[in-house]
Design an enzyme around this catalytic site. Structure first.
Site, PDB file in Angstrom:
ATOM      1  N   LYS A 115      41.958 -62.515 -10.477  1.00  0.00           N
ATOM      2  CA  LYS A 115      42.154 -62.277  -9.034  1.00  0.00           C
ATOM      3  C   LYS A 115      41.545 -63.396  -8.196  1.00  0.00           C
ATOM      4  CE  LYS A 115      43.197 -57.449  -9.074  1.00  0.00           C
ATOM      5  NZ  LYS A 115      42.926 -56.081  -8.722  1.00  0.00           N
ATOM      6  N   LYS A 197      51.303 -58.301 -17.586  1.00  0.00           N
ATOM      7  CA  LYS A 197      51.471 -56.869 -17.285  1.00  0.00           C
ATOM      8  C   LYS A 197      52.288 -56.679 -16.003  1.00  0.00           C
ATOM      9  CE  LYS A 197      47.601 -55.547 -14.412  1.00  0.00           C
ATOM     10  NZ  LYS A 197      46.594 -54.645 -13.987  1.00  0.00           N
ATOM     11  N   LYS A 200      51.628 -54.651  -9.284  1.00  0.00           N
ATOM     12  CA  LYS A 200      52.124 -54.519  -7.910  1.00  0.00           C
ATOM     13  C   LYS A 200      51.931 -55.813  -7.121  1.00  0.00           C
ATOM     14  CE  LYS A 200      48.039 -51.757  -7.250  1.00  0.00           C
ATOM     15  NZ  LYS A 200      47.624 -50.488  -7.674  1.00  0.00           N
TER      16      LYS A 200
HETATM   17  P1  TYM Z   1      45.042 -49.850 -10.481  1.00  0.00           P
HETATM   18  O1  TYM Z   1      45.231 -49.277  -9.122  1.00  0.00           O
HETATM   19  O2  TYM Z   1      45.260 -51.305 -10.673  1.00  0.00           O
HETATM   20  O3  TYM Z   1      45.917 -49.101 -11.505  1.00  0.00           O
HETATM   21  C1  TYM Z   1      45.916 -47.665 -11.588  1.00  0.00           C
HETATM   22  C2  TYM Z   1      46.139 -47.233 -13.018  1.00  0.00           C
HETATM   23  O4  TYM Z   1      47.381 -47.758 -13.502  1.00  0.00           O
HETATM   24  C3  TYM Z   1      47.170 -48.421 -14.742  1.00  0.00           C
HETATM   25  N1  TYM Z   1      48.121 -49.553 -14.826  1.00  0.00           N
HETATM   26  C4  TYM Z   1      48.925 -49.785 -15.878  1.00  0.00           C
HETATM   27  N2  TYM Z   1      49.108 -49.113 -17.030  1.00  0.00           N
HETATM   28  C5  TYM Z   1      50.043 -49.590 -17.890  1.00  0.00           C
HETATM   29  N3  TYM Z   1      50.794 -50.693 -17.645  1.00  0.00           N
HETATM   30  C6  TYM Z   1      50.641 -51.397 -16.502  1.00  0.00           C
HETATM   31  N4  TYM Z   1      51.394 -52.460 -16.273  1.00  0.00           N
HETATM   32  C7  TYM Z   1      49.670 -50.943 -15.552  1.00  0.00           C
HETATM   33  N5  TYM Z   1      49.274 -51.385 -14.323  1.00  0.00           N
HETATM   34  C8  TYM Z   1      48.328 -50.523 -13.909  1.00  0.00           C
HETATM   35  C9  TYM Z   1      45.724 -48.902 -14.690  1.00  0.00           C
HETATM   36  O5  TYM Z   1      45.203 -49.090 -15.977  1.00  0.00           O
HETATM   37  C10 TYM Z   1      45.051 -47.753 -13.963  1.00  0.00           C
HETATM   38  O6  TYM Z   1      44.718 -46.716 -14.871  1.00  0.00           O
HETATM   39  N6  TYM Z   1      40.172 -50.284 -10.913  1.00  0.00           N
HETATM   40  C11 TYM Z   1      41.235 -49.318 -10.971  1.00  0.00           C
HETATM   41  C12 TYM Z   1      41.104 -48.206  -9.956  1.00  0.00           C
HETATM   42  C13 TYM Z   1      39.834 -47.479 -10.048  1.00  0.00           C
HETATM   43  C14 TYM Z   1      39.441 -46.563 -11.052  1.00  0.00           C
HETATM   44  C15 TYM Z   1      38.156 -46.114 -10.703  1.00  0.00           C
HETATM   45  C16 TYM Z   1      40.078 -46.100 -12.216  1.00  0.00           C
HETATM   46  C17 TYM Z   1      38.809 -47.556  -9.163  1.00  0.00           C
HETATM   47  N7  TYM Z   1      37.797 -46.736  -9.560  1.00  0.00           N
HETATM   48  C18 TYM Z   1      37.459 -45.197 -11.502  1.00  0.00           C
HETATM   49  C19 TYM Z   1      39.388 -45.185 -13.000  1.00  0.00           C
HETATM   50  C20 TYM Z   1      38.099 -44.754 -12.658  1.00  0.00           C
HETATM   51  C21 TYM Z   1      42.510 -50.043 -10.674  1.00  0.00           C
HETATM   52  O7  TYM Z   1      42.526 -51.092 -10.069  1.00  0.00           O
HETATM   53  O8  TYM Z   1      43.608 -49.438 -11.037  1.00  0.00           O
END
Ligand code: TYM
Length: 333
Positions: A115, A197, A200
């Site tokens: 990032k 991957k 978004k």
């Molecule tokens: P975020 O918002 O990027 O993604 C949310 C969830 O989606 C999953 N994900 C994917 N899984 C499979 N293939 C993909 N291409 C893909 N893109 C995203 C992510 O693994 C995630 O489970 N840091 C976290 C948000 C967060 C969080 C937390 C999660 C903040 N605090 C506490 C768990 C516990 C995040 O950026 O997810």
């Protein structure tokens, strides 16, 4: 444990344009777990601030994400579905944990490095300490399991390290959480570059299927997906594009990869891609319809938000008080 059940915690960033990766890697698995565990699902709006947001859109996106959780089938009476920013304990515990996290550890986070390279003009301290806020989210609720996609593995490891370090000094303050990865769809790749991957923030919109894409767009994106020069529909390392489409199909259709391979034996890429698109549409269309319906139920959603914010704050503050006391901070009189 809450009500004799193990605790599960997860969430998504409240940034617009969630992808099929978010759904298959996270939300879909959450649905299979929400009866058995005491669940907290956060709308991670504080995390979203590491990138500049347009306030009016941000507000709408965050609310729509909360609605998406409910539309997908998480029961807001049984699950605690809430906004991270409504529970101030998150930011407070994150500060305390910052003092137990080493700069060297944060420097090793691959997501930070990626990032920072992408947003070179805004490498803010929030981006750097992002994993600490995530650790605070999880530890506040004494979570036993954290269901996430594989891209979050490193963040879960640092959460465990921070918790173990704190507990080693102050006793059993935090439950040490385990990551929970679903059976399929844990890493959905870009349709245009299957080495990366699905994300978004991908600039190539054809690489990602967004949860709100209409059926025509989904079909077009699937048809354009990168495959290879062969003609066999099978799951193999040297066929990342086809393998990714198989993974998407299997996950959407509720089948195993082997079943999907059998189904498409002898079928050409064109027909296969149409079938993938149809399976995706069959999952997303009802979800989109339910989101539109719930968006109109303003009072119902507002009441849920109030109720669930209070529930989240109750559990979070309990842990925060415990941590502050152990640290020797004086009590509020
Ligand atoms: P975020 O918002 O990027 O993604 C949310 C969830 O989606 C999953 N994900 C994917 N899984 C499979 N293939 C993909 N291409 C893909 N893109 C995203 C992510 O693994 C995630 O489970 N840091 C976290 C948000 C967060 C969080 C937390 C999660 C903040 N605090 C506490 C768990 C516990 C995040 O950026 O997810």
């Amino acid at each position: 444990m809450i009500n004799d059940k193990k605790v599960l915690y997860s969430g998504m960033q409240a940034t617009g344009n969630l992808t099929l990766g978010n759904y298959l890697g996270a939300l879909k698995n959450w649905l299979t777990l929400n009866e058995e565990y005491e669940c907290f699902w956060g709308v991670m709006d504080l995390h979203s601030l590491t990138v500049r947001q347009v306030p009016s859109e941000f507000r709408k996106n965050a609310r729509n994400l909360l609605i998406l959780y409910i539309a997908a089938g998480l029961d807001p009476k049984k699950n605690c579905i809430y906004f991270q920013s409504h529970v101030s304990a998150h930011a407070e515990l994150a500060w305390l944990l910052n003092c137990f996290t080493y700069v060297g550890e944060l420097n090793r986070m691959t997501q930070y490095k990626e990032k920072a390279a992408k947003h070179a003009d805004n490498v803010n301290a929030g981006l750097f300490t992002y994993p600490v806020l995530m650790a605070a989210d999880i530890l506040l609720y004494q979570a036993d399991y954290v269901p996430v996609g594989k891209d979050q593995k490193q963040h879960l490891e640092i959460t465990r390290d921070i918790a173990e370090r704190f507990n080693a000094i102050y006793g059993d303050v935090f439950t040490i959480p385990e990551p929970y990865f679903g059976k399929g769809g844990t890493k959905i790749m870009s349709l245009q570059n299957p080495e990366q991957k699905m994300s978004k923030s991908d600039e190539n919109v054809n690489g990602s299927i967004y949860l709100m894409d209409d059926p025509d767009t989904i079909l077009r994106k699937c048809k354009r997906a990168v495959t290879d020069s062969g003609s066999e529909v099978c799951y193999r390392e040297d066929k990342p594009g086809v393998s990714n489409l198989l993974e998407i199909y299997a996950s959407c259709a509720g089948k195993s990869i082997e079943e999907a391979e059998k189904e498409f034996a002898g079928v050409g890429y064109g027909e296969f891609k149409t079938a993938v698109a149809e399976a995706v549409i069959a999952v997303l269309k009802p979800l989109q319809d339910e989101c539109s319906r719930l968006q109109k139920e303003k009072d119902y959603i507002d009441a849920l938000i109030k109720e669930n914010d209070e529930k989240a704050a109750y559990f979070a503050n309990k842990t925060l008080r415990k941590a502050k006391k152990k640290l020797g901070l004086t009590e509020v009189r």
